[in-house]
Design an enzyme around this catalytic site. Structure first.
Site, PDB file in Angstrom:
ATOM      1  N   GLY A 273       1.532   4.709   4.885  1.00 47.55           N
ATOM      2  CA  GLY A 273       0.226   5.239   4.528  1.00 47.55           C
ATOM      3  C   GLY A 273      -0.636   4.164   3.895  1.00 47.55           C
ATOM      4  O   GLY A 273      -0.236   3.002   3.740  1.00 47.55           O
ATOM      5  N   TRP A 274      -1.846   4.548   3.531  1.00 47.78           N
ATOM      6  CA  TRP A 274      -2.800   3.579   2.988  1.00 47.78           C
ATOM      7  C   TRP A 274      -2.253   2.869   1.746  1.00 47.78           C
ATOM      8  O   TRP A 274      -2.367   1.661   1.614  1.00 47.78           O
ATOM      9  CB  TRP A 274      -4.100   4.302   2.661  1.00 47.78           C
ATOM     10  N   GLU A 315      -0.376   0.429   7.743  1.00 52.29           N
ATOM     11  CA  GLU A 315      -1.813   0.184   7.733  1.00 52.29           C
ATOM     12  C   GLU A 315      -2.114  -1.156   7.047  1.00 52.29           C
ATOM     13  O   GLU A 315      -2.326  -1.180   5.845  1.00 52.29           O
ATOM     14  CB  GLU A 315      -2.528   1.338   7.034  1.00 52.29           C
ATOM     15  N   TYR A 316      -2.161  -2.339   7.804  1.00 52.61           N
ATOM     16  CA  TYR A 316      -2.030  -2.428   9.271  1.00 52.61           C
ATOM     17  C   TYR A 316      -1.265  -3.701   9.581  1.00 52.61           C
ATOM     18  O   TYR A 316      -1.447  -4.710   8.884  1.00 52.61           O
ATOM     19  CB  TYR A 316      -3.410  -2.496   9.938  1.00 52.61           C
ATOM     20  N   MET A 381      -5.371   6.775  14.609  1.00 50.61           N
ATOM     21  CA  MET A 381      -6.047   7.584  13.587  1.00 50.61           C
ATOM     22  C   MET A 381      -7.553   7.589  13.844  1.00 50.61           C
ATOM     23  O   MET A 381      -8.318   6.855  13.221  1.00 50.61           O
ATOM     24  CB  MET A 381      -5.688   7.063  12.198  1.00 50.61           C
ATOM     25  N   THR A 382      -7.948   8.447  14.757  1.00 48.10           N
ATOM     26  CA  THR A 382      -9.331   8.485  15.236  1.00 48.10           C
ATOM     27  C   THR A 382     -10.220   9.290  14.283  1.00 48.10           C
ATOM     28  O   THR A 382     -10.842  10.287  14.659  1.00 48.10           O
ATOM     29  CB  THR A 382      -9.381   9.054  16.665  1.00 48.10           C
ATOM     30  N   ASP A 384     -12.132   8.550   9.954  1.00 47.88           N
ATOM     31  CA  ASP A 384     -12.422   7.553   8.908  1.00 47.88           C
ATOM     32  C   ASP A 384     -13.119   6.308   9.445  1.00 47.88           C
ATOM     33  O   ASP A 384     -13.036   5.250   8.826  1.00 47.88           O
ATOM     34  CB  ASP A 384     -11.141   7.114   8.177  1.00 47.88           C
ATOM     35  N   TRP A 521      -4.763  15.229  10.023  1.00 47.76           N
ATOM     36  CA  TRP A 521      -4.606  14.986   8.596  1.00 47.76           C
ATOM     37  C   TRP A 521      -5.541  15.944   7.874  1.00 47.76           C
ATOM     38  O   TRP A 521      -6.739  15.874   8.070  1.00 47.76           O
ATOM     39  CB  TRP A 521      -4.951  13.542   8.241  1.00 47.76           C
TER      40      TRP A 521
END
Length: 541
Positions: A273-274, A315-316, A381-382, A384, A521
């Protein structure tokens, strides 16, 4: 720069569904038992109906049997929390064996997804009496060939309900949703909510977010939320409280209970995750050791039966997120190859990846095509793409499906990512389209159309610039659409987010592109009756 909200603590109040209820009552002892059919949502090619059986008598009702016809042009494609059989246009719904009696004055709900636009049922009876009371009419509907159903005993449900088997994914498509471990705190969203919202019956897979990657190893993200938190009977999936001495508690045990109710549902543990992707850089230096640590954790005997595989949310790779990685274009491929070798062919190994479709962008920085053979599916993750992390704007929808005149960044739309990944040789059916169950917004905006200036992020419940769909649909309803998604201006605030209508369009795109399904999400952003996940499932049907 593409941003992810993967550790954002944003939350909204669960809202009640607004539906046109068709009351249908039948005489049953003192008082009456009613069956209310409510149109939860309707996207034209399909619909979702919530049915509520209410005991208006002065005594418990130990069994119920509803018979009804559906008008031409509509039919039931899937159902949950009731056993439904069909003969022609005639349907019979009976109580599940695990559901106990309905107490006096109480009610029980079940639901179904249907094909075609919503149409109210006809010729409804409950427990053999006409729904409006009086003398039963002559039988005109085709007789059912279903054997008579034995009424379940008038006792409380068993400690562990027998399995409730959901229908398979619509058309074989995957419907994958994230459950955020930190949602059990301020958001008060628990595994039980996946069941009570009707979402569990629509999902094919749950991604549990997140495990950490500390020191290049898979590690626990939050031990209290994961397996220590004690659940009361009221908050537990099956209504049974945790005890102080049981070996597994927390969300893991709740997921175990959910899987017993929905045995076709798979759960995948997502790592990274981020916030927690930094450890992947060290993992890439020794992929085999990383894979070993991940396997040991996911297959820990305390919860090995809970998880069906592992998801990598780096990411990433070879690019920058919260931290920057320079492991090279082969690092991601090497990591997922090691995971596949360690977990074996029967486990699920998946990945959430960047959706940066720009030339020389994050997709181009990594050999995702080389990694694809080791993965069951890939989730770009299409969402943000744009947001108030650029505080002065320009305002832009955070999840555009296509380009539009004035888009702030070339390649920052869903179709650009999908086409780039396909052009690199990744099979269409290994790609899932991403949907955000939230909006991103600015304040200080005077222009209604996208492209306006702003002074900063719009207020949000838990984080500025971000808000749940379930909140925005009431506080700032969509006023326009662009590039396949929706936007709204309320006062000086400007928001963009997906609605059931825009999701339906995105699902049509996913089917036309031959994609493997969709993911989103995250679960707690949806309405209390699963409005958005219903649109995903219905749109893929």
């Amino acid at each position: 720069m593409k941003r992810s909200l993967r550790r954002a603590l944003w939350v909204g109040a669960v809202m009640a569904v607004t539906a046109a209820t068709v009351p249908m009552a039948s005489a049953f002892g003192a008082g009456s038992v009613t069956a209310g059919f409510a149109k939860a949502q309707d996207w034209g090619t399909g619909h979702e109906t919530r049915v509520t059986v209410t005991n208006g008598t002065s005594a418990p009702v130990s069994t119920w049997r509803i018979e009804f016809d559906l008008p031409s042009g509509t039919s039931i494609s899937s159902s949950w929390d009731a056993d439904v059989t069909r003969t022609g246009d005639h349907y019979v719904a009976v109580k599940k064996s695990w559901a106990g009696p309905i107490a006096a004055g109480a009610s029980f709900s079940w639901g179904y997804n249907g094909t075609g636009a919503y149409k109210a049922p006809l010729n409804c009876t409950i427990n053999g009496a006409p729904c409006g009371g009086g003398t039963p009419p002559p039988t005109t509907a085709p007789p059912t060939t279903t054997p008579p159903t034995t009424a379940p005993p008038t006792t409380a449900p068993p400690t562990t309900p027998p399995p409730t088997t959901p229908p398979p994914g619509p058309g074989g498509k995957k419907v994958v949703g994230y459950f955020a471990q930190w949602g059990v705190y301020a958001r008060n969203y628990h595994v039980k909510n996946i069941h009570t919202s009707g979402s569990a019956a629509k999902l094919t897979h749950i991604l549990y977010a997140f495990g950490n990657t500390t020191g290049g190893r898979c590690t626990i993200g939050d031990s209290y939320a994961d397996y220590e938190k004690a659940y009361t009977a009221a908050d537990s999936v099956d209504g049974v409280a945790d005890t102080w001495d049981q070996p597994l508690r927390g969300s893991f045990n709740q997921l175990r209970k959910l899987k017993k109710m929905y045995p076709n549902l798979k759960v995948i543990w997502s790592f990274g995750g981020w916030t927690w992707s930094g450890g992947f850089t060290q993992a890439a230096q020794n992929p085999a050791a990383f894979a070993e640590s991940c396997h040991n954790l996911v297959e820990d005997p305390r919860w090995a039966d809970v998880f069906d595989g592992i998801d990598v949310d780096w990411e990433y790779p070879n690019a920058c997120g919260l931290t920057c990685d320079s492991s090279g274009p082969n690092a991601f491929k090497n990591v997922v190859s090691a995971l596949r070798s360690k977990f074996g062919s029967s486990a699920l190994v998946t990945a959430a990846i960047t959706a940066d479709g720009s030339n020389g962008g994050k997709i181009d920085a990594t050999d995702y095509a080389g990694a694809a053979p080791h993965l069951n599916w890939i989730m770009p993750m299409t969402y943000d793409y744009f947001g108030a992390f650029n505080a002065q704007g320009p305002t832009a929808p955070h999840s555009p499906l296509t380009s539009y005149a004035g888009i702030p960044q070339q390649g920052f739309w869903s179709d650009a990512a999908i086409q780039k990944l396909k052009s690199k040789g990744i099979p269409s059916d290994k790609l899932l389209l991403g949907i955000g169950f939230y909006g991103r917004g600015w304040t200080g905006v005077t222009q209604t159309a996208p492209g306006g200036t702003a002074t900063g992020p719009a207020p949000g419940t838990y984080e500025q610039g971000i808000e749940d769909y379930k909140v925005l649909k009431n506080t700032c309803p969509a006023t326009g659409t662009i590039a396949g998604t929706a936007y709204a201006k309320c006062g000086s605030n400007w928001w963009s987010y997906d609605t059931p209508a825009t999701i339906n369009g995105k699902m049509t795109y996913a089917k036309n592109q031959g994609l493997g399904g969709a993911f989103f999400w995250e679960l707690s952003g949806d309405t209390g009756n699963g409005e958005l996940i219903g649109a995903i499932k219905g749109g893929l049907g």
